[in-house]
Design a protein around this motif. Structure first.
Motif, PDB file in Angstrom:
ATOM      1  N   ALA A 183      87.436  17.419  71.873  1.00 32.40           N
ATOM      2  CA  ALA A 183      86.442  17.941  72.881  1.00 32.40           C
ATOM      3  C   ALA A 183      85.910  18.705  72.037  1.00 32.40           C
ATOM      4  O   ALA A 183      85.904  20.276  71.037  1.00 32.40           O
ATOM      5  N   LEU A 184      84.059  19.228  71.968  1.00 29.51           N
ATOM      6  CA  LEU A 184      83.690  19.401  71.645  1.00 29.51           C
ATOM      7  C   LEU A 184      83.058  21.377  73.399  1.00 29.51           C
ATOM      8  O   LEU A 184      83.052  20.709  74.078  1.00 29.51           O
ATOM      9  N   PRO A 185      83.468  21.891  72.785  1.00 27.91           N
ATOM     10  CA  PRO A 185      84.228  23.651  73.596  1.00 27.91           C
ATOM     11  C   PRO A 185      82.621  23.269  74.532  1.00 27.91           C
ATOM     12  O   PRO A 185      82.515  23.898  75.568  1.00 27.91           O
ATOM     13  N   ARG A 209      68.424  14.728  71.133  1.00 30.26           N
ATOM     14  CA  ARG A 209      69.104  16.068  70.750  1.00 30.26           C
ATOM     15  C   ARG A 209      70.979  15.701  70.512  1.00 30.26           C
ATOM     16  O   ARG A 209      71.937  16.384  70.281  1.00 30.26           O
ATOM     17  N   TYR A 210      71.174  14.136  71.309  1.00 36.69           N
ATOM     18  CA  TYR A 210      72.795  13.859  70.823  1.00 36.69           C
ATOM     19  C   TYR A 210      73.012  12.704  70.070  1.00 36.69           C
ATOM     20  O   TYR A 210      71.465  11.725  69.918  1.00 36.69           O
ATOM     21  N   GLY A 211      73.822  11.923  70.356  1.00 35.01           N
ATOM     22  CA  GLY A 211      74.678  10.701  70.113  1.00 35.01           C
ATOM     23  C   GLY A 211      74.157   9.516  71.527  1.00 35.01           C
ATOM     24  O   GLY A 211      74.083  10.345  72.505  1.00 35.01           O
ATOM     25  N   VAL A 212      73.466   8.465  71.378  1.00 31.93           N
ATOM     26  CA  VAL A 212      72.700   7.605  72.536  1.00 31.93           C
ATOM     27  C   VAL A 212      73.716   6.726  72.292  1.00 31.93           C
ATOM     28  O   VAL A 212      73.866   5.489  70.692  1.00 31.93           O
ATOM     29  N   VAL A 249      73.856   5.620  68.683  1.00 30.99           N
ATOM     30  CA  VAL A 249      72.836   5.756  67.490  1.00 30.99           C
ATOM     31  C   VAL A 249      72.988   7.388  67.764  1.00 30.99           C
ATOM     32  O   VAL A 249      72.450   8.127  68.378  1.00 30.99           O
ATOM     33  N   GLU A 250      73.098   8.395  66.194  1.00 29.55           N
ATOM     34  CA  GLU A 250      73.052   9.971  66.603  1.00 29.55           C
ATOM     35  C   GLU A 250      71.417  10.637  66.045  1.00 29.55           C
ATOM     36  O   GLU A 250      70.919  10.527  65.471  1.00 29.55           O
ATOM     37  N   LYS A 251      71.168  10.431  67.620  1.00 25.46           N
ATOM     38  CA  LYS A 251      69.781  11.683  67.690  1.00 25.46           C
ATOM     39  C   LYS A 251      68.845  10.640  66.993  1.00 25.46           C
ATOM     40  O   LYS A 251      68.095  10.957  65.899  1.00 25.46           O
ATOM     41  N   PRO A 252      68.361   9.498  67.583  1.00 25.65           N
ATOM     42  CA  PRO A 252      67.523   8.643  67.379  1.00 25.65           C
ATOM     43  C   PRO A 252      66.167   9.560  67.388  1.00 25.65           C
ATOM     44  O   PRO A 252      66.318  10.343  68.805  1.00 25.65           O
ATOM     45  N   ILE A 295      73.841   9.550  77.288  1.00 23.04           N
ATOM     46  CA  ILE A 295      73.994  10.433  76.008  1.00 23.04           C
ATOM     47  C   ILE A 295      76.123  10.730  75.882  1.00 23.04           C
ATOM     48  O   ILE A 295      76.861  10.391  76.559  1.00 23.04           O
ATOM     49  N   ILE A 296      76.216  10.567  74.750  1.00 19.21           N
ATOM     50  CA  ILE A 296      77.758  10.924  74.454  1.00 19.21           C
ATOM     51  C   ILE A 296      78.034  12.356  75.032  1.00 19.21           C
ATOM     52  O   ILE A 296      77.521  13.424  74.021  1.00 19.21           O
ATOM     53  N   SER A 297      79.052  12.925  75.533  1.00 25.91           N
ATOM     54  CA  SER A 297      78.843  14.360  76.072  1.00 25.91           C
ATOM     55  C   SER A 297      79.919  14.860  75.427  1.00 25.91           C
ATOM     56  O   SER A 297      80.124  16.328  76.115  1.00 25.91           O
TER      57      SER A 297
END
Ligand code: G1P
Length: 295
Positions: free
Chosen positions: A135-137, A175-178, A196-199, A209-211
């Protein structure tokens, strides 16, 4: 033939080594994860979400200047004994609720800020050979039940790796992983075919996006061990997940909840307002103040 149950998710990793430069000067001496939403540090919301999901062990990947996080989840002996002497039982209960059981929290340092993938890899010895939650806080997710509890239910049904996803405006995808999706299993669960990370905005395979919530299999660690730097020159978790995608199932789970990106000032302020309005002890008093301010 009955299927063997999937190995239980008992541990969660919280990467909390980030510098928080976007919140300077607030984060000069205070870790960004200790900034409060109403009256609780951001990191505590993530810990409570994990507890609600039945997780028993909390692994914090910290760095220099982050001891306040360790202290926050420790017993504050002098404070608690003073509260006890003064008969402040309600405050004592609040403190007790912040403490994991003895031995249920581990802290490991990421000595260099080499990226999210590297931070997760630093937890490998504590996780061992079992699936785990991540978990990314910064991504505060308000949901009933919480996002991790929803994901564990999905994991119990499907096994594999489960990634929380949500739709964002197309112009924010960089801004995100997609993720790109294929087969649908139920209302909220699809299989993932690509990530894909930050396409670049024009290259993104979707607006999903990866949340910041994951259930991962331990095989990710051997991929991370070999991972070369990717987007932004950092060792990216997404790149190792892409490699694991050829061997294992990855499910995208569209959770029921609302995300506040507390790594961003606007998201952080919105979280404070949303959580305050929702609190039965604060909301009714806060709403007229807010209305007045907006007028
Ligand atoms: C990380 C992940 C990214 C994810 C994001 C969610 O990026 O690498 O895939 O979408 O968290 O917050 P970071 O925010 O660390 O750049």
């Amino acid at each position: 033939m009955s299927q063997k149950p999937h190995k239980r998710v008992r541990k969660v990793v919280f990467p909390v080594a980030g510098l928080g430069t976007r919140f300077l000067p607030a984060t000069k001496v205070i870790p960004k994860e200790m900034l409060t939403v109403v009256d609780k540090p951001v990191i505590q919301y993530a810990v409570e979400e994990a507890i609600e999901a039945g997780i028993e062990h909390f692994v914090f990947v910290t760095g220099r200047g982050k001891v306040a996080i360790e202290d926050h989840f420790d017993l504050a002996f002098e404070l608690e004994s003073t509260l006890k002497t003064r008969g402040k039982n309600a405050e004592l209960e609040i403190l007790k609720s912040t403490r994991p059981l003895f031995g249920a929290a581990s802290f490991v340092r990421q000595q260099e800020p080499l990226g999210l993938g590297h931070a997760v890899w630093c937890a490998r010895d504590i996780i061992g050979d079992e699936p785990f939650a991540l978990a990314l806080p910064d991504m505060l997710i308000k949901g009933v039940p919480g996002c991790l509890a929803q994901m564990i239910e999905t994991y119990n049904n499907h096994g594999g790796n489960v990634i929380a996803v949500e739709e964002v405006p197309h112009e924010h995808v960089n801004r995100y992983g997609v993720v790109a999706l294929d087969k649908q299993f139920d209302d909220r669960t699809h299989s993932i075919t690509a990530m894909v990370e930050k396409p670049k905005i024009e290259d993104a395979p979707s607006d999903l996006i990866i949340s910041g919530r994951y259930i991962l299999q331990p095989e990710i660690f051997s991929k991370l061990a070999e991972q070369k730097p990717g987007a932004g020159g950092e060792i990216q978790l997404t790149d190792s997940m892409i490699e694991l995608l050829t061997d294992q199932n990855f499910f995208a789970y569209r959770f029921d909840g609302k995300t506040y990106d507390c790594g961003d000032k606007i998201g952080y302020l919105a979280a404070n307002v949303a959580y305050a309005l929702d609190r039965p002890d604060i909301g009714p008093k806060f709403r007229p103040v807010l209305d007045q301010l907006i007028k």
